[in-house]
Write a protein that holds these residues in place. Sequence first.
Motif, short mmCIF file in Angstrom:
data_model
loop_
_atom_site.label_atom_id
_atom_site.label_comp_id
_atom_site.label_asym_id
_atom_site.label_seq_id
_atom_site.Cartn_x
_atom_site.Cartn_y
_atom_site.Cartn_z
N THR A 130 -13.34 -18.39 4.03
CA THR A 130 -12.13 -18.45 4.84
C THR A 130 -12.26 -17.59 6.09
O THR A 130 -11.27 -17.26 6.74
CB THR A 130 -10.90 -18.03 4.04
N GLY A 131 -13.47 -17.21 6.41
CA GLY A 131 -13.70 -16.57 7.70
C GLY A 131 -13.60 -15.06 7.71
O GLY A 131 -13.50 -14.46 8.78
N SER A 132 -13.64 -14.42 6.53
CA SER A 132 -13.52 -12.97 6.54
C SER A 132 -14.77 -12.34 7.11
O SER A 132 -15.88 -12.73 6.77
CB SER A 132 -13.31 -12.45 5.11
N ARG A 133 -14.55 -11.35 7.97
CA ARG A 133 -15.69 -10.61 8.49
C ARG A 133 -16.18 -9.63 7.43
O ARG A 133 -15.46 -9.30 6.50
CB ARG A 133 -15.29 -9.82 9.73
N ASN A 161 -7.75 -13.67 9.49
CA ASN A 161 -9.16 -13.47 9.82
C ASN A 161 -9.50 -13.98 11.20
O ASN A 161 -10.34 -13.42 11.90
CB ASN A 161 -10.06 -14.19 8.80
N PHE A 162 -8.84 -15.08 11.59
CA PHE A 162 -9.13 -15.64 12.91
C PHE A 162 -8.07 -15.27 13.92
O PHE A 162 -8.05 -15.79 15.04
CB PHE A 162 -9.27 -17.16 12.81
N GLU A 166 -4.58 -15.00 4.45
CA GLU A 166 -5.80 -14.26 4.84
C GLU A 166 -6.67 -15.03 5.83
O GLU A 166 -7.13 -14.46 6.82
CB GLU A 166 -6.61 -13.90 3.59
N PRO A 167 -6.90 -16.34 5.62
CA PRO A 167 -7.74 -17.06 6.58
C PRO A 167 -7.16 -17.01 7.99
O PRO A 167 -7.89 -16.87 8.97
CB PRO A 167 -7.76 -18.49 6.05
N ARG A 207 -4.43 -22.44 0.33
CA ARG A 207 -5.34 -21.57 1.09
C ARG A 207 -6.30 -22.40 1.91
O ARG A 207 -6.58 -22.10 3.07
CB ARG A 207 -6.10 -20.65 0.15
N ARG A 241 -11.17 -4.60 2.17
CA ARG A 241 -10.11 -5.13 1.33
C ARG A 241 -10.56 -5.50 -0.07
O ARG A 241 -9.75 -5.56 -0.98
CB ARG A 241 -9.54 -6.44 1.93
N ASP A 243 -0.67 -12.98 0.52
CA ASP A 243 -1.88 -12.45 1.16
C ASP A 243 -3.02 -13.46 1.07
O ASP A 243 -3.79 -13.63 2.00
CB ASP A 243 -2.31 -11.14 0.49
N LEU A 263 -6.14 -23.18 7.45
CA LEU A 263 -6.79 -23.25 8.76
C LEU A 263 -6.77 -24.65 9.35
O LEU A 263 -7.36 -24.88 10.41
CB LEU A 263 -8.25 -22.78 8.63
N HIS A 271 -13.99 -6.63 6.87
CA HIS A 271 -12.77 -6.97 6.14
C HIS A 271 -13.05 -7.05 4.65
O HIS A 271 -12.30 -6.55 3.83
CB HIS A 271 -12.23 -8.29 6.68
#
Lengths: 318, 270, 535
Positions: B169-172, A117-118, A113-114, A163, B179, A109, A167, B175
């Motif tokens: 890392t771009g989490s909104r 997210n996108f 996750e990154p 991690r 989470r 996870d 991206l 989110h």
Amino acid sequence: MSHEPILTARHVTKQFPAANGRLLTACDDVNLTVCQGRTLGIVGESGCGKSTFVKMLVGLLAPTEGEILFHGDDITKLKGEALRQNRRKIQMVFQDAWAAFNPKMRVVDIVTEPLLNFGLIRRSERAAKAQELLEMVHLPKEYIDRYPHSMSGGQRQRVGIARALALEPEIIVCDEATCALDVSVQDRIVELLVELQQKKGISFVFICHDVALVQSLSHQMAVMYLGNVVEVLPGHLVGTEALHPYTQALIGAIFSTRMDFTKKIESIESEAPSPLDVPAGCPFQNRCGHCMERCRREKPKLVEIEQHHEVACHLFSR
Amino acid sequence: MKKKHVLFVSFLCLALLIVLAAVLAPYLVPYDPFAASLTDALKPPSAEHLFGTDKLGRDLFSRVIYGSRASLASALALVACIFALGSVVGIAAGYFGGWIDAVLMRLADMMISFPGMVLAIAVAGILGASMTNAVIAVALVSWTKYARLSRSLVLKIKGCEYLAAARLTGSRTGHIMWRYLFPNAVPTLVITAATDIGSMMLELAGLSFLGFGAQAPMAEWGLMLSEGRSYMQKAPWMMVFPGLAIFCVVVVFNLLGDSLRDVLDPREEE
Amino acid sequence: MKRVSKAVAAGIAAAMMCTAMVSAAAQEHLNFGCYMYAASFDPAAYQNAAWQGMRLGVTEALFRFNDDMTVSGCLCDTYEVSEDHKTWTLHIRDGVKFSNGDDCNAQAVADSLQRLYNVCAREEYSSTPSTYIDMASITADAEANTVTLVTNVAYADLTATLCFPFYTIIDVEGDLDDESHDYTESVIGTGPYVVDSFDVTTKNAELVRNENYWKGEVPYASVSATFIEDDTTKALAIQSGDIDLTENVTTASDLATLEADDTYYVSKTSSMRTGFAYLNFAGVLGNDDLRRAVCMAVDGQTLCDVTVGGMYTYGYAVLPSSLVYDYDSLVYAYGYDVEGAKKLLDDAGIVDTDGDGIRELNGENITLRYITYVNRCLSDFAEAIQVSLAEIGINVEITNTDSDTEWNLMQAGAYDLCDSNWTTVGTGDPTAFLLNWYGDGGANLYDGENAEATNYCNYVSEEYDELYEAFTASTDVEERNRLVAQMEQVLLDDCAVLVHGYYNSAFISNATKVTGAEISTIDYYWLSSDIKPVE
């Protein structure tokens, strides 16, 4: 790889309001450049402003003054969705791998996750992608179902790097990423970073207070003192061509396995002054053996002495 | 199995029994709880009427069993409401900080500064007396506890690096809240909620007793206590049995909440 | 030794004297717990204030009701009335004094009545003495000691009306416009007790003996009248000894407990009050079959005997059966008959078509809005009626509120049934009470604008209106009684009102300490000089 400058920090200053109306100057007029496929190392004592500076690079803090140009665009002005999208290009590996991960999330996870997210992968592709990333950092594929707290320090850092790689960013900032690790493990991490740089052309900004480690890894090394950049020079030349008294003092105080044990270790006298009470003139005046009267009045500017070598010291200015 | 687990399981079973009784009430009751027989009013407990009859001749045993439906359903609904509302507000206040935090927390302070019962009575007075409005009224004063709790839980992890990493890392925001913040806050909130069921039940029974909650001819324990008050000397069973019912159910749920906390709290490790 | 024994003897004697004094003092003090309906003693302030002075034995009127609702003289001993029933000459009893020593003579009486009429014209005074006596003039003849009242309208029996608490005689000391007097916290009357102090907030009063009482010796030196709102509290207070006398414990079980205990003497009587529910003819109850079935579904006898535990005596007419209006001659076709009610509805086509247990009228479930309040068992009646109507398939929604809100809702017509409890013969006859159903061809129906209207249930009956007009015009007592009975019959025939029963009022006293505490039929009189300590 072009090794062209891709990110330039210009006159970046960060001040925090402190008690009694005073200002804490964490970064003062910092000018640095990151080149494509190259590593910029930043060294200095605790409190010299390096962490603050990289936080501004990745957009976690906003500078009080100055700009940071990434491919020509000032990323300090980005907000909202634009800022979020920009994050794909600049990533970070944290110092404390314990704290850098949500204790309730598994490796699979964490590293995917990154991407989720996108919206770059689907949920069903997570396992496969996670394995791919772990492979890049030389971790066994089975580790995707593990929790970070059940892994060693070095393995955790690798997860952090995995991690950051997810991206496929252009720049990865390593904020003291190896400090908590054993020396042998440190070396292996450094090797990994070098390998990744060669394969993928990623630029690194590597922060550490261990000068020896940084110099072995960096193409350019910047030395910071009390929020100021006092010297910038190529990594492999640090040992021989360091000019600024502070840099020299740092070199002299190095304790490493590769050092010359016959030489005396020169430690720097006295404590660093508080960043709340930065005196006028050169920030290093109180601890510099070569302090002149001019140093107390006028703050030296960062000046290019030779190609790729800049110093901020009155000893070397015209 | 450890002692605390044994306790938890036994209280859970008791609570489930109560819930089962409430759900199956229509099949368990010997008489229709609303069927009145005016000439049989105020009969003491006997073989025919286990708990006696009330002032309109209705079987008290059936009404007490049936009353569990109203009391439980409304108490659970109430706790669910304040849990949801309080958590959302608290997490938002804690995460966003700034003026959002200031406004939400001042709102919470405002609600806390009202004595709960009094405000609940005022709301019930404006909206009209009914079980639904009583739930709304009590919810209005009680959500603040969950807001403060979830806010402090969020503040605890707000400075954590992994939150910064998540944003990096771009989490909104959504989110992150869903989470990271919510799962972190949930265990403590759930324990609070479980322990609250009992006291919320008492609040609602209290409002019904005062006439601002359940209305006649509903079978609800607080209302039954109020009806029995005038007959305290002559027909005490009208108060005794609903009172016992409230007591037992509240005790069971309180103990359940306590044992849940013991089970989930890592610091209780021997 | 002798000196010691003398000292001991003296000590014992002193102690005995003290005890005797204390117990004598205790004997001379009465603790009375009661509901206080007013925060003022001024008869001009509002109705409840006028009643308060009379009930606590502070003020008296010119006449007084006996237990059979006939009239006796009080401050007036003899009188004459003119042929046209418009001039009344009242002789004031000689030798009566106010509690402060002033003479209560004809001039004082005339002043008191004149002041009443003067100030009640002003907005801040809510009493309405002119509603009952349309007064033209009040004059006093000091020599003859008579007061002559001339009225604009002919009254059959003004003496009964003059029993009403508005017309209590107070010492105004010549001040006819309240320029220098405020009677809120106390009034000077002629009754056995005098207000020593009255706390407007707590509504507790301390009374002392009237040394100038015209009837003679007043048994108690002082009385504490404590405001107790809750009936169970009254019962508990007398049981614990905090009070020795209380009135109207309306929770049946508490009253039953006191009745069963010999320590307490419960004096009960059927009062002049009727508990009833207005039926709104402008709503669904305008449907005759539905309305009749509703009346037939209610077992009034059981409600009175069992549900409210005997607090009411059952009767179906609007006026109490103990009055002189020939109750036995009345016929009621819609008494308790559940099967009959169901059949009536079935035959009328008011049935339950969708199986939810509730009958429908014009396609909609019948739900009756029933407004009630917790006083004198009214809400108990409401709940029992709710279950009774559920049996025949009619849904009832009860709104249990306070008497002010209930009054507002009733005025707004927002009800189908609305409970109330009235003193039916406050002025000796039901003139005011029967106005509830007087339609005046529709003019007397309250529509929100006409403040004079008195009919809030939208019931209009030509027959009733004719009978009422004849009643008010007549001055023959026999004829009037007959007309009243006829009006009651009309209401019974039309099922115009759902009568619960006739309220039984009660006086409860601690028999070991107090004697003579008998409740009177009309609840104007509570404290009197008949209530004495036990010897």
